[in-house]
Design an enzyme around this catalytic site. Structure first.
Site, PDB file in Angstrom:
ATOM      1  N   ASN A   1       6.163  -1.383 -10.613  1.00 18.63           N
ATOM      2  CA  ASN A   1       7.099  -2.059  -9.728  1.00 18.63           C
ATOM      3  C   ASN A   1       7.863  -3.106 -10.525  1.00 18.63           C
ATOM      4  O   ASN A   1       7.658  -3.244 -11.731  1.00 18.63           O
ATOM      5  CB  ASN A   1       6.360  -2.682  -8.528  1.00 18.63           C
ATOM      6  CG  ASN A   1       5.256  -3.637  -8.966  1.00 18.63           C
ATOM      7  OD1 ASN A   1       5.499  -4.619  -9.651  1.00 18.63           O
ATOM      8  ND2 ASN A   1       4.014  -3.322  -8.578  1.00 18.63           N
TER       9      ASN A   1
ATOM     10  N   ASP B   1       0.061   0.215  -4.610  1.00 20.17           N
ATOM     11  CA  ASP B   1      -0.738   0.696  -3.490  1.00 20.17           C
ATOM     12  C   ASP B   1      -1.359   2.062  -3.771  1.00 20.17           C
ATOM     13  O   ASP B   1      -2.414   2.385  -3.237  1.00 20.17           O
ATOM     14  CB  ASP B   1       0.125   0.789  -2.228  1.00 20.17           C
ATOM     15  CG  ASP B   1       0.566  -0.581  -1.744  1.00 20.17           C
ATOM     16  OD1 ASP B   1      -0.265  -1.498  -1.762  1.00 20.17           O
ATOM     17  OD2 ASP B   1       1.739  -0.727  -1.348  1.00 20.17           O
TER      18      ASP B   1
ATOM     19  N   LYS C   1       1.235  15.188 -21.893  1.00 16.84           N
ATOM     20  CA  LYS C   1       2.553  15.008 -21.303  1.00 16.84           C
ATOM     21  C   LYS C   1       2.943  16.214 -20.456  1.00 16.84           C
ATOM     22  O   LYS C   1       2.822  17.357 -20.890  1.00 16.84           O
ATOM     23  CB  LYS C   1       3.589  14.785 -22.401  1.00 16.84           C
ATOM     24  CG  LYS C   1       4.987  14.530 -21.865  1.00 16.84           C
ATOM     25  CD  LYS C   1       5.985  14.344 -23.000  1.00 16.84           C
ATOM     26  CE  LYS C   1       7.391  14.172 -22.439  1.00 16.84           C
ATOM     27  NZ  LYS C   1       8.393  14.029 -23.520  1.00 16.84           N
TER      28      LYS C   1
ATOM     29  N   PRO D   1      -7.659   0.680  -4.869  1.00 12.62           N
ATOM     30  CA  PRO D   1      -8.541  -0.294  -4.208  1.00 12.62           C
ATOM     31  C   PRO D   1      -7.744  -1.502  -3.727  1.00 12.62           C
ATOM     32  O   PRO D   1      -6.772  -1.908  -4.356  1.00 12.62           O
ATOM     33  CB  PRO D   1      -9.526  -0.686  -5.312  1.00 12.62           C
ATOM     34  CG  PRO D   1      -8.833  -0.346  -6.595  1.00 12.62           C
ATOM     35  CD  PRO D   1      -8.000   0.858  -6.292  1.00 12.62           C
ATOM     36  N   ASP D   2      -8.152  -2.054  -2.605  1.00 11.05           N
ATOM     37  CA  ASP D   2      -7.507  -3.232  -2.028  1.00 11.05           C
ATOM     38  C   ASP D   2      -8.244  -4.464  -2.532  1.00 11.05           C
ATOM     39  O   ASP D   2      -9.283  -4.856  -1.987  1.00 11.05           O
ATOM     40  CB  ASP D   2      -7.547  -3.153  -0.505  1.00 11.05           C
ATOM     41  CG  ASP D   2      -6.653  -4.194   0.155  1.00 11.05           C
ATOM     42  OD1 ASP D   2      -6.554  -5.309  -0.393  1.00 11.05           O
ATOM     43  OD2 ASP D   2      -6.070  -3.892   1.205  1.00 11.05           O
ATOM     44  N   ILE D   3      -7.712  -5.076  -3.578  1.00  6.50           N
ATOM     45  CA  ILE D   3      -8.409  -6.171  -4.240  1.00  6.50           C
ATOM     46  C   ILE D   3      -8.508  -7.392  -3.328  1.00  6.50           C
ATOM     47  O   ILE D   3      -9.562  -8.022  -3.210  1.00  6.50           O
ATOM     48  CB  ILE D   3      -7.704  -6.528  -5.559  1.00  6.50           C
ATOM     49  CG1 ILE D   3      -7.696  -5.308  -6.481  1.00  6.50           C
ATOM     50  CG2 ILE D   3      -8.395  -7.711  -6.230  1.00  6.50           C
ATOM     51  CD1 ILE D   3      -6.878  -5.502  -7.744  1.00  6.50           C
TER      52      ILE D   3
ATOM     53  N   PHE E   1      -0.670 -12.835  -1.468  1.00  4.52           N
ATOM     54  CA  PHE E   1       0.789 -12.825  -1.462  1.00  4.52           C
ATOM     55  C   PHE E   1       1.274 -11.611  -0.687  1.00  4.52           C
ATOM     56  O   PHE E   1       0.632 -10.554  -0.702  1.00  4.52           O
ATOM     57  CB  PHE E   1       1.342 -12.784  -2.887  1.00  4.52           C
ATOM     58  CG  PHE E   1       1.557 -14.142  -3.500  1.00  4.52           C
ATOM     59  CD1 PHE E   1       2.828 -14.601  -3.791  1.00  4.52           C
ATOM     60  CD2 PHE E   1       0.479 -14.973  -3.764  1.00  4.52           C
ATOM     61  CE1 PHE E   1       3.032 -15.852  -4.347  1.00  4.52           C
ATOM     62  CE2 PHE E   1       0.663 -16.226  -4.322  1.00  4.52           C
ATOM     63  CZ  PHE E   1       1.953 -16.665  -4.612  1.00  4.52           C
TER      64      PHE E   1
ATOM     65  N   LYS F   1      -0.782  -9.089   7.820  1.00  3.35           N
ATOM     66  CA  LYS F   1      -1.522  -8.819   6.590  1.00  3.35           C
ATOM     67  C   LYS F   1      -2.649  -9.832   6.396  1.00  3.35           C
ATOM     68  O   LYS F   1      -3.764  -9.464   6.012  1.00  3.35           O
ATOM     69  CB  LYS F   1      -0.574  -8.849   5.388  1.00  3.35           C
ATOM     70  CG  LYS F   1      -1.257  -8.595   4.055  1.00  3.35           C
ATOM     71  CD  LYS F   1      -0.245  -8.570   2.917  1.00  3.35           C
ATOM     72  CE  LYS F   1      -0.937  -8.303   1.579  1.00  3.35           C
ATOM     73  NZ  LYS F   1       0.029  -8.213   0.449  1.00  3.35           N
TER      74      LYS F   1
END
Length: 398
Positions: free
Chosen positions: A208, A276, A286, A303-305, A323, A337
């Site tokens: 990102n 995500d 490759k 995983p959702d830290i 955040f 959230k």
């Protein structure tokens, strides 16, 4: 800040001992006096003559020196300094400190002192990761010993990982923070930052636009208030701040592992823009074009830290800050959230392309707690970091 400060520098026996020569120079140019103590092993890596010449003082090494011990010299040494610094703090020295052993001048000084102590660990990565060393580290922190580093990088032995002693300027920054005091002195805070890179194949990845600038600024601001900061960062565009323990990762799974290893902490700030999703099965080679046929990628959830740490039943940080980078319905989505993840605060911001915030130098955030949503004006990311650090200090003070 270090003018007229007295530093008792205990040099352990490791290859990193050569860095203490520069450390002494840096301290003295800032006005500090340095009294050096060397273990027998330290003299195998740097000469007492070099250390003495840079420090401008005699090197102490013998517990049974008849001249100094006639006046209980080791007691005077241990109590005449404003700060005791152990660099490098080898695995052996840390073990002796944790167990209260005193079989040479260095360990006797450390046991006899009531002066604050700062250690800069340095050792092979396997030694650092060993359960015994980690137990000793936990005990030393519980005893009130401050820790700077170690950093991650190439080892003299040819291996790579955490165990490199912090650079001299990083140690100096920690020493200055110790003398500056600050509301977060003695607090350990975990900060995540930067993007994550999720591999598709050996040359491609999903990422990102996060630069890591905000998380980096937060880590620096917390360290400036006296906190011991563990900084877990993905591949950011900005260098990590000095005076913090830096752990570099690539993927979300690696970041979660690093976060769990860094706990316990008094607070945790999750500023990283964690992907995500990841490719369920990244290719080992490759991916080639095949007559115009498009590759099919299957995704898996990362995983959702933030949720993992927020919902811990044991060892949860006293304050967990997340955040929320949103492009629509910022307040509503961020509030939802916070409740869903279980964290204490959410720092929400609008990262729509027209704001220029993602990857930019400024930020405009809303601090959302259980009871309110506080709008902050648009300001530089360092200013946002300083304000957040002050709020964290106030919250931890009760």
């Amino acid at each position: 800040m270090l003018a007229d400060k007295r530093i008792l520098l205990i040099i352990g026996g490791g290859i990193a001992a050569f860095k203490t020569l520069d450390l002494i120079r840096r301290l003295r140019e800032r006005g500090a006096s340095v009294t050096p103590v060397m273990t027998r092993a330290a003299a195998e890596f740097v000469t007492p003559l070099s250390v003495s010449a840079l420090a401008g003082e005699v090197v102490h090494s013998d517990l049974f020196d008849l001249t100094t011990e006639a006046e209980m010299g080791h007691i005077q040494l241990s109590r005449s300094a404003d700060l005791v610094v152990v660099a490098p703090a080898t695995a052996d020295l840390m073990a002796k400190m944790a167990q209260g052993l005193a079989n040479d001048l260095a360990t006797t000084l450390l046991l006899a002192t009531d002066t604050p102590v700062l250690i800069a660990p340095a050792m092979n990565v396997r030694m650092w990761d060993h359960p015994a060393t980690q137990r000793n580290l936990t005990q030393l922190r519980a005893d009130g010993i401050a820790v700077v580093g170690p950093n991650e990088g190439d080892m003299a032995c040819g291996e790579f990982g955490p165990g490199r002693m912090s650079e001299p300027l990083e140690i100096v920054a920690e020493i200055e923070a110790a003398f500056a005091g600050g509301p977060l002195l003695g607090r350990r805070i975990l900060v995540t930052s930067g993007p994550t890179h999720e591999p598709i194949d050996p040359v491609r990845y999903i990422a990102n636009r996060s630069s890591g600038a905000q998380g980096t600024a937060i880590a620096a601001a917390l360290a400036a208030l006296g906190a011991e900061v563990v900084f877990v960062t993905g591949p950011a565009d900005v260098p990590p701040p000095s005076g913090v323990q830096v752990i570099k990762v690539e993927t979300a799974a690696q970041m979660l592992e690093a976060v769990q290893a860094a706990l316990p902490s008094d607070a945790a700030v999750f500023a990283a823009a964690v992907a995500d999703w990841r490719v369920a099965s990244a290719s080992d080679s490759k991916i080639k074009k095949k007559n115009g046929a498009l590759p099919v990628l299957e995704f898996a959830e990362n995983p959702d830290i933030l949720a993992t740490v927020s919902q811990m039943t044991e060892g949860r940080p006293g304050l967990v800050v997340g955040f929320a980078a949103e492009t629509d319905d910022v307040i509503a989505n961020a509030t939802a959230k916070r409740a869903r993840k279980g964290c204490d605060w959410i720092v929400a911001n609008d990262v729509s392309p027209e704001t220029g915030i993602m990857g930019g130098t400024e930020n405009a955030v809303v601090l959302i707690s259980e009871t309110e949503a506080e709008h902050w004006p648009r300001m530089g990311k360092p200013e946002v970091a300083r304000l957040l650090a002050q709020r964290i200090a106030k919250a931890l003070a009760g």
